[in-house]
Write an enzyme that holds these catalytic residues in place. Sequence first.
Site, short mmCIF file in Angstrom:
data_model
loop_
_atom_site.label_atom_id
_atom_site.label_comp_id
_atom_site.label_asym_id
_atom_site.label_seq_id
_atom_site.Cartn_x
_atom_site.Cartn_y
_atom_site.Cartn_z
N ALA A 3 1.24 -1.14 -0.11
CA ALA A 3 -0.01 -0.14 -0.26
C ALA A 3 1.10 1.49 0.08
O ALA A 3 1.80 1.04 1.33
CB ALA A 3 -0.90 -0.18 0.75
N ALA A 4 0.74 2.39 -1.31
CA ALA A 4 1.81 3.14 -1.60
C ALA A 4 0.49 4.28 -1.14
O ALA A 4 0.01 4.36 -0.57
CB ALA A 4 2.37 3.73 -2.52
N ILE A 35 -0.49 7.25 -3.61
CA ILE A 35 -1.31 7.00 -4.30
C ILE A 35 -1.89 6.19 -4.01
O ILE A 35 -3.49 6.80 -4.40
CB ILE A 35 -0.55 7.72 -5.50
CG1 ILE A 35 0.29 9.06 -4.94
CG2 ILE A 35 -1.68 8.70 -6.01
CD1 ILE A 35 -0.54 10.10 -4.28
N GLY A 36 -2.06 4.86 -4.21
CA GLY A 36 -2.25 3.79 -4.40
C GLY A 36 -2.28 2.36 -3.55
O GLY A 36 -0.15 2.95 -3.88
N GLN A 37 -2.66 0.96 -3.81
CA GLN A 37 -2.74 0.33 -3.32
C GLN A 37 -1.97 -0.98 -4.66
O GLN A 37 -2.84 -0.91 -5.66
CB GLN A 37 -3.02 -0.92 -2.06
CG GLN A 37 -4.48 -1.12 -2.39
CD GLN A 37 -5.75 -1.12 -1.89
OE1 GLN A 37 -5.21 -0.52 -0.95
NE2 GLN A 37 -6.59 -2.16 -1.29
N VAL A 38 -1.22 -1.66 -4.54
CA VAL A 38 -0.92 -2.79 -5.09
C VAL A 38 -1.29 -4.26 -4.83
O VAL A 38 -1.19 -4.59 -3.69
CB VAL A 38 0.56 -2.69 -5.27
CG1 VAL A 38 1.66 -4.02 -6.73
CG2 VAL A 38 1.38 -1.35 -5.51
N LYS A 62 -1.68 -1.99 -9.68
CA LYS A 62 -2.22 -0.26 -8.89
C LYS A 62 -3.26 0.17 -9.29
O LYS A 62 -3.26 0.71 -10.32
CB LYS A 62 -0.75 0.35 -9.12
CG LYS A 62 -0.58 1.74 -7.87
CD LYS A 62 0.61 1.62 -8.08
CE LYS A 62 1.40 3.06 -9.19
NZ LYS A 62 2.50 3.21 -9.32
N ASP A 108 11.12 9.37 -7.96
CA ASP A 108 11.17 9.83 -6.74
C ASP A 108 11.97 8.40 -6.69
O ASP A 108 12.19 7.14 -6.59
CB ASP A 108 9.72 8.81 -6.75
CG ASP A 108 9.26 8.35 -5.21
OD1 ASP A 108 9.79 8.72 -3.97
OD2 ASP A 108 7.85 8.07 -5.45
#
Length: 592
Positions: free
Chosen positions: A269-270, A272-275, A289, A423
């Site tokens: 889980a990042a 902006i979104g989760q994988v 994602k 990034d």
Amino acid sequence: MSFFTSKHFEDASRVLRGLLLVATRAAADSSLLRSATKADPGKALQDALSAASRQSSQVAEALQGMARERGMCGAGPTTDGMRQGQHAAQQADEGLAQGLRGALVEGERAQLKQADAVMAERKAEVRRKLRERAVPASPLGRAFGFARLGANLVYGTVSDSVSRYIRGPPAGSQADGDGHASNRYLTEANAERLADALCRMRGAALKLGQMLSIQDENVLPPQLTAALERVRAGADVMPRRQLEKVLVEELGDAWRAKVAVFEDEPLAAASIGQVHGATLHDARRVAMKIQYPGVARSIGSDVDNLLRVISLANVLPKGLYVEAAAKVAKKELALECDYGHEARSQARFRDLINADAGFAGAVNVPDVIWPLCSERVITTEFVPGVHIDKVASMDQGVRDAVGTTLLELSLRELFVWRFMQTDPNWGNFLFDAPSGRLHLIDFGAARDFPKPFVDDYLRMVRACAEQDRDEVILRSKRLGFLTGDESRVMLDAHSEAGFAVGTPFSAEGAYDFSQHGHLTRRVADLGAIMLRHRLTAPPEEAYSLHRKLSGAFLACVKLRACVPCRELFYRVYDRYVFDDPGAEAPASAAAA
């Protein structure tokens, strides 16, 4: 014997006013709330906000009044009521002290310490698990999320003050082993509250926290470092009903028919979104994602709300040019929310890597699965590996090879391709030990750099490596770091900081990044001087570029890698074609 000071009350009052401003501004900005005021429920909510405004003001005034009555604000009592209040407060303090002296015997202290240890272990166990919590999607919901964060920090500060009074300050609380000064707000509990809130909010809030997490451990206090380690590791995950809603909106009602297997449990889980993992009908495993709902449209308000609270709390140093940084942050974060841009950037980067013989077999960019991509979903080949910070526990030869690849890649991105993934989150670089390959993922922050900027920047890096003060200042003016009207103090600090950053490129042979810590502290000290004397904000390109370059250096520091930095730099420099070659100093003398 008071454990609160006037500073506690003033800061609490300031934060309360900040929370009030966030809530009222969010209400004013919310078109949903404005349209709802025509109906009774909206009217009730507006009335509630007004009541909260009055109550917050009363609390702030009460806190300041309490401080004055207890003789802690520098002004003595002027009325009978104030004298009575002071007398009552003194009596309460004395009674509390007597009770504590009688109750807190040595055995009870030991029990408290044991209970603390058990609770800490339980908290650590919870932190190791991904938690499922819905993403606040509405502007009003996200604004109140920030308000709750601020309120929790105020509560934590007061609670910690009480705890310190009862148990005494913890050992080494004045400064830790690295010399970080104690800060009553920067407690372990408050740092944990901050990490928890960022992981719950996700979006811009978490992204900014992750950017902070990529710092030398000598720069950040240990409490904040530990909390940001959790932030960097990942956010909370969406409930399945929220996840399903996004997938249906992006890929259609029959989206599950497009894959053979979809793994409901997320891999990561990042911000902006989760994988999620999935398997295609041709047996290929892929990574999908999925973007959190609401984060794209809340980027601007998230950044603004953070800045309102932080600015009113008066914790930002002057000279930071917060407005310029916020403008760039909004632009960059909005681009990262465009998964179409990310998919195109990843495909472009894959082509660049595959065409470069120097990275053959050593670096890989996963292929994009276009039929499963949309504005809020991006699907790519699944690649194995560990985050590059985990390479720190591997053999020296492996650490050196990975560090060298990272730095060489950064130099080629900027000075050869002029297209960089900016990034530096360690989770974006996966090292597969069995194959020895470095897999690159997450290209939402990829961007181009204009040729004139790169020309001047390359010359400035060379000037830093060769400690050419006049050239550093000249290129810094052309790039926009300096105006030409700076004081001698500013010019000296700017040049010295450049020389410190350029040290790895000035050292012959392999540069040992395990000895780089003192240079990081030196740059931080010079940075404090520059904040006081700078006359302009950095150029827009510098924010993302310096984030990436500092991330590459800090990764090498984390790995304790030995890297031939000067050789790598001049390999690029000597082959570079400038648009105005006449303005260039001969490279051969410097490289000799």
